[in-house]
Design a protein around this motif. Sequence first.
Motif, PDB file in Angstrom:
ATOM      1  N   LEU A  65       0.829  -1.203   0.000  1.00  0.00           N
ATOM      2  CA  LEU A  65       0.000   0.000   0.000  1.00  0.00           C
ATOM      3  C   LEU A  65       0.866   1.257   0.000  1.00  0.00           C
ATOM      4  O   LEU A  65       0.484   2.270  -0.594  1.00  0.00           O
ATOM      5  CB  LEU A  65      -0.935  -0.010   1.210  1.00  0.00           C
ATOM      6  CG  LEU A  65      -2.111   0.975   1.178  1.00  0.00           C
ATOM      7  CD1 LEU A  65      -3.007   0.702  -0.023  1.00  0.00           C
ATOM      8  CD2 LEU A  65      -2.929   0.869   2.467  1.00  0.00           C
ATOM      9  N   THR A  66       2.020   1.191   0.644  1.00  0.00           N
ATOM     10  CA  THR A  66       2.929   2.334   0.654  1.00  0.00           C
ATOM     11  C   THR A  66       3.511   2.566  -0.732  1.00  0.00           C
ATOM     12  O   THR A  66       3.629   3.710  -1.188  1.00  0.00           O
ATOM     13  CB  THR A  66       4.072   2.099   1.661  1.00  0.00           C
ATOM     14  OG1 THR A  66       3.516   1.909   2.969  1.00  0.00           O
ATOM     15  CG2 THR A  66       5.023   3.288   1.696  1.00  0.00           C
ATOM     16  N   ARG A 152      -3.996  -4.309   5.073  1.00  0.00           N
ATOM     17  CA  ARG A 152      -3.157  -3.198   4.636  1.00  0.00           C
ATOM     18  C   ARG A 152      -1.687  -3.411   5.009  1.00  0.00           C
ATOM     19  O   ARG A 152      -0.814  -2.710   4.511  1.00  0.00           O
ATOM     20  CB  ARG A 152      -3.657  -1.872   5.213  1.00  0.00           C
ATOM     21  CG  ARG A 152      -3.560  -1.737   6.719  1.00  0.00           C
ATOM     22  CD  ARG A 152      -4.046  -0.373   7.179  1.00  0.00           C
ATOM     23  NE  ARG A 152      -3.276   0.677   6.553  1.00  0.00           N
ATOM     24  CZ  ARG A 152      -3.794   1.818   6.060  1.00  0.00           C
ATOM     25  NH1 ARG A 152      -5.096   2.016   6.124  1.00  0.00           N
ATOM     26  NH2 ARG A 152      -3.018   2.723   5.519  1.00  0.00           N
ATOM     27  N   THR A 153      -1.416  -4.376   5.880  1.00  0.00           N
ATOM     28  CA  THR A 153      -0.047  -4.660   6.296  1.00  0.00           C
ATOM     29  C   THR A 153       0.676  -5.604   5.329  1.00  0.00           C
ATOM     30  O   THR A 153       1.840  -5.954   5.577  1.00  0.00           O
ATOM     31  CB  THR A 153      -0.027  -5.295   7.694  1.00  0.00           C
ATOM     32  OG1 THR A 153      -0.895  -6.440   7.713  1.00  0.00           O
ATOM     33  CG2 THR A 153      -0.497  -4.289   8.746  1.00  0.00           C
ATOM     34  N   ASP A 158       5.015 -10.313  -0.258  1.00  0.00           N
ATOM     35  CA  ASP A 158       3.833 -11.167  -0.149  1.00  0.00           C
ATOM     36  C   ASP A 158       2.831 -10.880  -1.268  1.00  0.00           C
ATOM     37  O   ASP A 158       2.190 -11.802  -1.788  1.00  0.00           O
ATOM     38  CB  ASP A 158       3.158 -10.973   1.206  1.00  0.00           C
ATOM     39  CG  ASP A 158       3.896 -11.694   2.323  1.00  0.00           C
ATOM     40  OD1 ASP A 158       4.649 -12.637   2.012  1.00  0.00           O
ATOM     41  OD2 ASP A 158       3.732 -11.313   3.496  1.00  0.00           O
ATOM     42  N   ALA A 159       2.679  -9.612  -1.623  1.00  0.00           N
ATOM     43  CA  ALA A 159       1.749  -9.253  -2.700  1.00  0.00           C
ATOM     44  C   ALA A 159       2.208  -9.859  -4.028  1.00  0.00           C
ATOM     45  O   ALA A 159       1.401 -10.427  -4.774  1.00  0.00           O
ATOM     46  CB  ALA A 159       1.641  -7.731  -2.818  1.00  0.00           C
ATOM     47  N   ASN A 181      -8.169  -4.862   7.449  1.00  0.00           N
ATOM     48  CA  ASN A 181      -7.760  -6.129   8.062  1.00  0.00           C
ATOM     49  C   ASN A 181      -7.984  -7.337   7.157  1.00  0.00           C
ATOM     50  O   ASN A 181      -7.895  -8.476   7.618  1.00  0.00           O
ATOM     51  CB  ASN A 181      -8.528  -6.348   9.376  1.00  0.00           C
ATOM     52  CG  ASN A 181      -8.296  -5.243  10.393  1.00  0.00           C
ATOM     53  OD1 ASN A 181      -7.192  -5.070  10.887  1.00  0.00           O
ATOM     54  ND2 ASN A 181      -9.341  -4.477  10.694  1.00  0.00           N
ATOM     55  N   GLY A 182      -8.278  -7.072   5.878  1.00  0.00           N
ATOM     56  CA  GLY A 182      -8.549  -8.185   4.972  1.00  0.00           C
ATOM     57  C   GLY A 182      -9.939  -8.753   5.158  1.00  0.00           C
ATOM     58  O   GLY A 182     -10.197  -9.905   4.793  1.00  0.00           O
ATOM     59  N   ASN A 183     -10.845  -7.943   5.684  1.00  0.00           N
ATOM     60  CA  ASN A 183     -12.218  -8.384   5.962  1.00  0.00           C
ATOM     61  C   ASN A 183     -13.135  -8.011   4.807  1.00  0.00           C
ATOM     62  O   ASN A 183     -13.046  -6.914   4.256  1.00  0.00           O
ATOM     63  CB  ASN A 183     -12.710  -7.734   7.264  1.00  0.00           C
ATOM     64  CG  ASN A 183     -13.989  -8.349   7.778  1.00  0.00           C
ATOM     65  OD1 ASN A 183     -15.002  -8.372   7.083  1.00  0.00           O
ATOM     66  ND2 ASN A 183     -13.948  -8.848   8.997  1.00  0.00           N
ATOM     67  N   SER A 184     -14.057  -8.908   4.457  1.00  0.00           N
ATOM     68  CA  SER A 184     -14.956  -8.683   3.319  1.00  0.00           C
ATOM     69  C   SER A 184     -15.943  -7.548   3.555  1.00  0.00           C
ATOM     70  O   SER A 184     -16.515  -7.018   2.602  1.00  0.00           O
ATOM     71  CB  SER A 184     -15.734  -9.967   3.002  1.00  0.00           C
ATOM     72  OG  SER A 184     -16.556 -10.342   4.098  1.00  0.00           O
TER      73      SER A 184
END
Length: 207
Positions: A65-66, A152-153, A158-159, A181-184
């Motif tokens: 994201l950065t 977002r971390t 990893d991406a 947080n990777g939540n839908s």
Amino acid sequence: MAREYADKKRLPNHHKSALVAFASLRNAISHGTYYGGRPIAEPVEAVVLEIERLRQQILEPPLALTVLGSGKVCVVQPDDPISVALDHVRTFGYSQLPVYDGDGYRGVLTTNAIARWLADQLTRNTGIAEEEPVSQVLAFAEPGEDALLVPRTITVVDAIDKLSRGRQAGQLSAALIITQNGNSKEKPLRLVAPYDLPLLTAALAIT
């Protein structure tokens, strides 16, 4: 140990090669034969800078994201007419549009799915139903045409790993959607697609 560490951390190949080369340099300095009281090998300034850069990337890996930046993600709703999605494709050149409703993430509408829907429309010979809802067109998505929700971390390494594994598995979309947080149910902060790979890879570059 350097190779095992690189594999464990899924470091890019050029990072792994550099790590092994720097380990060899360290061994030459520490354990090599001395000449006139001095080691036979000394790192030049450019190499020292690259060692420091690689160390920094390992200790504090850059976040996707950065590197890519956040921004408004163009989404469509299941009840939107397909003409809305087609307008986004035509105006902005998007090939993947996240679909969200009141309950959160529903899927990714891809131009591949739209093409299959269009082919079905032409086969039926009933004309193009521009008011058909996005949910009906989304039904033409094939397995693998989806996005992975990530926090977002997520790091650049990893991406790249997740995108690459998706494409190797034959997924047509293989996109990532970054949320808090990777939540839908969370707001999308960024959609990461294969065309972002060059920028992500450049963030890990060492000379």
